[in-house]
Design an enzyme around this catalytic site. Structure first.
Site, PDB file in Angstrom:
ATOM      1  N   GLU A   1      73.546  53.584  -3.132  1.00  0.00           N
ATOM      2  CA  GLU A   1      73.979  52.235  -3.483  1.00  0.00           C
ATOM      3  C   GLU A   1      72.990  51.205  -2.956  1.00  0.00           C
ATOM      4  OE1 GLU A   1      78.187  49.897  -3.682  1.00  0.00           O
ATOM      5  OE2 GLU A   1      77.685  50.812  -1.752  1.00  0.00           O
TER       6      GLU A   1
ATOM      7  N   LYS B   1      91.634  40.710   8.666  1.00  0.00           N
ATOM      8  CA  LYS B   1      90.302  40.361   9.172  1.00  0.00           C
ATOM      9  C   LYS B   1      89.327  40.254   7.997  1.00  0.00           C
ATOM     10  CE  LYS B   1      86.543  42.313  10.309  1.00  0.00           C
ATOM     11  NZ  LYS B   1      85.561  41.203  10.103  1.00  0.00           N
TER      12      LYS B   1
ATOM     13  N   CYS C   1      80.887  46.374  -5.964  1.00  0.00           N
ATOM     14  CA  CYS C   1      81.003  47.824  -5.838  1.00  0.00           C
ATOM     15  C   CYS C   1      81.051  48.497  -7.204  1.00  0.00           C
ATOM     16  CB  CYS C   1      82.216  48.204  -5.014  1.00  0.00           C
ATOM     17  SG  CYS C   1      83.773  47.508  -5.604  1.00  0.00           S
TER      18      CYS C   1
ATOM     19  N   GLU D   1      88.743  51.681  -0.253  1.00  0.00           N
ATOM     20  CA  GLU D   1      87.926  51.551  -1.452  1.00  0.00           C
ATOM     21  C   GLU D   1      86.533  51.143  -1.030  1.00  0.00           C
ATOM     22  OE1 GLU D   1      88.677  52.721  -4.217  1.00  0.00           O
ATOM     23  OE2 GLU D   1      90.791  53.072  -3.790  1.00  0.00           O
TER      24      GLU D   1
END
Length: 480
Positions: A381, A175, A284, A250
């Site tokens: 973040e 997906k 990331c 991750e």
């Protein structure tokens, strides 16, 4: 309006049971619909899982070199379509063209790499305690793997999950993120053309709440690999492990570059700018914190501001830095900019939306100074082109600040002191550590993954570590 791209299930291109579609817009011009995809539901996801389960045994029994031949042919097909795939990536995700072309090339290289690894699969032979016994191990595929991939690297990340899964004999349900699913669908097209047997790969587009949840909870699925935000990844991990799956997550990062007193400020600023503003900060592993020794702080800030202000912003085919991927991403970045100013950080440059680029999802490269280590801009973040600069008085303080976050994905240090470099390598709480280099950029043949909230800390990706996740060892005692 463009025709809707279809799902790939059981070797067929299919429309969704829901009858609904989703539009993908150009981030540089949101009025332009560049592609349309299936807005799938749980029934579509279930069909994909069933197709994968039906195909799994035959693909697992296919010799590794034969599986590698399919991957190698797919790599050739991708290579032939490199310009077309680059255009698609720019149009859907918004990356600058050079970055998009590099990402497509990485996907090609990954397929070539794991095509060869498929021929190298095996186990180990050991000496048995008694005579007339062969003692050895065999690597077998885990079965059906569910892959859930993000929008920020929409062809590279699906490739680095998909290629080792297929090379090792697993069937796959995939997906991709709904914001930019096209490059992942293109991987399915290449593999289909390359002769991948029906059902071995199944790609279903649509929301995570229906498609991904169905994948993760399905009894036929044996392993789940996810890349995305920590908040979502932690939920997926709990869901997967509660259902007895092997799980690999991750997730996010708050990646530091330490600038030591021995560093050249201009070189360090170039490294931080490349890591912080490349891919519009939507990585990331992007550098979002520059932790700078007071002796070079002022010179570094001046150089970093110059770097930020020299970046040309615009559509991916025309500029150094493209737009963010969506309106919600821009809103999130601007919210953090407001938070930083309210906390007391000084806006050194950027901080706004360019007024000459229409309605595109643009944010200026932004630098904050006078940032304290506990500010939200230094802890959370952002996922946009924003770098927070933190002043420290010595190396020990710099290391402490670098590690003082909930994340531990990538880190770097700029220094001419080898003792500091060695200390940083040993003591940095990150899964990727670099010396005199940017926090972004990864080799495909070595492990990748993080510590703390950046990873489930279970299995690494890429290289031999990728092989490990998608295989399970069987020990054989052959008493002949």
């Amino acid at each position: 309006m463009p025709d809707a791209n279809k799902n790939y299930v059981g070797g067929e291109w299919t429309t969704t049971e829901t009858g609904e579609t989703l539009d993908v817009v150009n981030p540089a011009d949101p009025s332009e619909v560049v592609a349309r995809y299936q807005q799938s539901g749980s029934e579509d996801a279930t069909e994909a899982v069933e197709a994968a389960a039906e195909a799994a045994d035959e693909w697992a029994a296919t010799p590794g070199p034969e599986r590698g031949t399919v991957l190698r042919e797919a790599a050739k097909i991708l290579d032939d379509k490199k310009d077309e795939l680059t255009d698609q990536l720019v149009a859907e995700e918004g990356k600058a063209r050079g970055e998009a072309a590099g990402e497509v090339q990485r996907a090609i290289d990954i397929f070539y790499y794991f095509a060869q690894k498929a021929s190298d699969l095996g186990g180990t032979r050991k000496q048995a305690s008694g005579p007339d016994t062969d003692l050895y191990t065999i690597q077998e595929p885990v079965g059906v793997a569910a892959l859930i991939t993000p929008w920020n690297y929409p062809i590279a990340i699906p490739a680095w999950k998909l290629a080792p899964a297929l090379a090792t004999g697993n069937a796959v349900v995939l997906k991709p993120a709904s914001v930019a699913p096209g490059p992942a669908v293109a991987l399915a097209e290449a593999l289909d053309e390359a002769g991948l047997p029906d059902g071995v790969l199944n790609v279903v587009t649509g929301p995570g709440s229906s498609v991904a949840n169905t994948f993760v909870e399905a009894d036929e699925v044996d392993a789940v690999s996810f890349t995305g935000s920590s908040q979502v990844g932690e939920m997926v991990y709990d869901q997967a492990t509660d259902h007895g799956k092997r799980a690999q997550m991750e997730m996010g990062g708050k990646n530091p570059t330490v600038v030591a007193s021995s560093a050249d400020p201009e070189e360090a600023a170039d490294i931080v700018a490349s890591g912080g503003f490349g891919t519009t900060g939507q990585s990331c592993t992007a550098c979002s914190r520059a932790i700078v020794h007071e002796d070079v702080y002022d010179e570094f800030v001046d150089a970093l501001v110059d770097e930020a202000e020299s970046i040309e912003i615009g559509p991916g085919n025309e500029a150094d830095m493209g737009p963010q991927v969506s309106e919600s991403e821009v809103e999130g970045t601007l919210e953090y900019i407001d938070i930083a100013e309210n906390e007391g950080a000084t806006l050194a440059t950027g901080g706004g939306v360019p007024d000459d680029l229409g309605d595109g999802f643009y944010v200026e490269p932004t630098v904050f100074t006078d940032v304290e280590r506990d500010y939200r801009i230094a802890q959370e973040e952002v996922f946009g082109p924003v770098v927070a600069v933190i002043k420290v008085s010595d190396y020990e303080e710099a290391l402490d600040v670098a590690n003082d976050v909930d994340y531990g994905l990538s880190s770097s240090i700029v220094t001419d002191d080898h003792t500091e470099a060695k200390s940083f390598i040993d003591d940095s709480e990150a899964g990727v550590v670099k010396v005199n280099d940017k926090t972004t950029g990864l080799e495909l043949h070595v492990p990748f993954g993080g510590f703390k909230r950046s990873s489930s800390e279970t299995w690494r990706e890429q290289g031999d570590a990728g092989i490990d996740f998608y295989t399970i060892s069987k020990t054989v005692y052959d008493n002949y």
